[in-house]
Design an enzyme around this catalytic site. Structure first.
Site, PDB file in Angstrom:
ATOM      1  N   LYS A  22       0.832  -1.209   0.000  1.00 45.87           N
ATOM      2  CA  LYS A  22       0.000   0.000   0.000  1.00 45.87           C
ATOM      3  C   LYS A  22       0.862   1.253   0.000  1.00 45.87           C
ATOM      4  CE  LYS A  22      -1.600   2.056   3.722  1.00 45.87           C
ATOM      5  NZ  LYS A  22      -2.337   2.985   4.594  1.00 45.87           N
ATOM      6  N   CYS A 125      -4.795   8.355   9.472  1.00 49.67           N
ATOM      7  CA  CYS A 125      -4.953   7.865  10.851  1.00 49.67           C
ATOM      8  C   CYS A 125      -4.598   8.981  11.830  1.00 49.67           C
ATOM      9  CB  CYS A 125      -4.015   6.686  11.119  1.00 49.67           C
ATOM     10  SG  CYS A 125      -4.412   5.186  10.245  1.00 49.67           S
ATOM     11  N   PRO A 131       4.042  16.340  10.852  1.00 51.28           N
ATOM     12  CA  PRO A 131       4.166  17.635  10.188  1.00 51.28           C
ATOM     13  C   PRO A 131       4.632  17.512   8.742  1.00 51.28           C
ATOM     14  CG  PRO A 131       6.008  17.286  11.689  1.00 51.28           C
ATOM     15  CD  PRO A 131       5.104  16.102  11.827  1.00 51.28           C
ATOM     16  N   VAL A 132       3.993  18.299   7.863  1.00 45.49           N
ATOM     17  CA  VAL A 132       4.470  18.357   6.481  1.00 45.49           C
ATOM     18  C   VAL A 132       5.484  19.495   6.329  1.00 45.49           C
ATOM     19  CG1 VAL A 132       2.455  17.296   5.405  1.00 45.49           C
ATOM     20  CG2 VAL A 132       2.470  19.740   5.787  1.00 45.49           C
ATOM     21  N   LEU A 134       8.540  19.597   6.922  1.00 49.04           N
ATOM     22  CA  LEU A 134       9.810  19.159   6.331  1.00 49.04           C
ATOM     23  C   LEU A 134       9.720  19.152   4.808  1.00 49.04           C
ATOM     24  CD1 LEU A 134      10.537  16.207   8.804  1.00 49.04           C
ATOM     25  CD2 LEU A 134      11.547  18.476   8.867  1.00 49.04           C
TER      26      LEU A 134
END
Length: 432
Positions: A22, A125, A131-132, A134
């Site tokens: 996945k 989930c 955090p995005v 980075l």
């Protein structure tokens, strides 16, 4: 809302076919945005998250065709052809992105090829903070202008992205994937230091190379990408799912059974197999995959710490906790990747598991016997850990909210039932 009913206590014996990963498929699918030619993906799992990603790509204007015959009752024999020739929309809307954090992986490809992207902040989930930041800081290093407005990431660049030396302060799988895709069409060389080394990233890199990308250091912590002006189409087969493999390996162990996992990649299972072997499970490579036996001797508790690949995967932590709940002696399980990833513990204790959580560690004392109960799934891996515990428990367990399970496991009850499990799906309180 679907539920699953399990009557435990039967050792599982037989074969289970492992599907495509996945987490690899969710990165490979957005790679189609990097070219106007067709990307044909085989061995795609048939899962809710894959459908969500397909819906998101369709919203951008990607055309799709599903060809070939389904094998093993699933989608193993199917080929999904994705063509991003006419992209009319570079917005990834909230109603799709909120369902799955991997949706943010359209950001890098859209920005690299079209110079703009508007992507809702991701969901998935509810496990701690993911955090995005980075991803965004790295794209800024490559010349992108990033703004956050109304829950959306608004990214743009004048001309092409520029190659940069990106050093991730912490390992990020999604960040590595986003920057790797963006860098393939950037001007000049991009170096990604402290890159994640997960097999799913190796899979993405190899697919990008098949599309004409120039990437060195695949499989290592430093990736060097020489940007090219355009990529072309390719045919690519998704790597087998190591988490599905590990989950069914634990199903064999927890029921003291004997299962062959057909299509499993033994070489990707080293950290999980090491833990299983240490606790007394017999694991061996076979010509078709791997065999897991726990029908002789006892299972003893071992300590586990989750780490980035090649360490023990966080996505196997809940499953191993279920196994340790049935082992002789105590074990300590330490979670270093995500916060808030012990949400399965209260549900397992309802079944008689003896678990105490202290910060990022859980002390598990093996119980003589788990007992069936009404339990509720809180996230994807927690849901499958409750299924595993139920397989070993005395009596009947009902697992509620199994939509979490369908996000990551294809036909789980069918695969387990074929090995002798007493398991059925209930729809609105009645059997299917």
């Amino acid at each position: 809302m679907d539920r699953i009913r399990i009557v435990g206590g039967t050792p599982l014996k037989g074969t289970i076919t492992i599907g495509g990963a996945k987490n690899a498929a969710l990165a490979l699918m957005p790679a189609c945005l990097l070219t106007e030619e067709t990307l044909a993906l085989s061995n795609l799992p048939h899962l809710v998250d894959i459908t969500t990603m397909a819906n998101l790509l369709a919203q951008h204007g990607v055309t799709m065709a599903l060809n070939g015959d389904a094998a093993n009752g699933g989608h193993t024999g199917r080929v999904l052809e994705l063509t991003a020739a006419h992209i009319g929309n570079t917005t990834a809307p909230y109603d799709l992105v909120r369902k799955m954090r991997a949706s943010v992986l359209v950001l890098g490809p859209l920005l690299a090829r079209f110079g703009e992207a508007r992507v809702s902040l991701p969901g998935g989930c509810a496990i701690g903070t993911r955090p995005v930041d980075l991803h965004l800081k790295a794209l800024e290093q490559m010349g992108a202008k990033i703004e956050l407005d109304g829950g959306y990431i608004i990214a743009s660049v004048q001309g092409r992205l520029k190659g940069a030396h990106v050093i991730f302060p912490q390992i990020t799988v999604g960040g590595t994937e986003n920057i790797l895709m963006a860098a393939t069409l950037a001007e000049g060389e991009t170096v990604i230091a402290n890159a994640a080394r997960e097999p799913e990233i190796t899979d993405l890199a190899e697919c990008l190379v098949a599309m004409g990308a120039k990437i060195e250091g695949i499989g290592t912590g430093t990736l060097k990408v020489q940007g090219v002006e355009r990529l072309h189409g390719a045919e690519y087969s998704v790597v087998p799912d190591r988490i599905e493999t590990g989950t069914y390996a634990v199903a064999a162990a927890i029921t003291r059974g004997d299962i062959e996992l057909v299509g499993a990649r033994f070489d990707l299972m080293e950290s999980v197999n090491k833990v299983l072997t240490e606790c007394g499970v017999h694991v061996e490579e076979t010509p078709r995959g791997m065999r897991v036996r726990a029908d002789q001797g006892e299972i003893t508790g071992v300590d586990i710490m989750t780490e980035p690949y090649p360490g023990f995967p966080t996505d196997m932590q809940a499953q191993l906790m279920a196994l340790m709940s049935t082992a002789k002696g105590a074990s300590m399980i330490t979670e270093t990747i995500f916060e808030n990833r012990f949400m399965h513990v209260p549900e397992m204790t309802r079944m008689g598991a003896r678990i105490n959580v202290h910060g990022s560690s859980a002390i598990v004392r093996g119980a003589p016997k788990l007992s069936g109960a009404q339990v509720m799934a809180t996230d994807l891996r927690a849901s499958v850990s409750l299924v595993l515990a139920a397989l070993a428990a005395e009596g009947e367990t009902i697992v509620n909210r199994v939509y979490h399970l369908d996000r990551g496991y294809e036909r789980v009850e069918e695969k387990l039932a074929a090995c002798g499990a007493k398991i059925e799906r209930l729809k609105d309180g009645v059997a299917e």
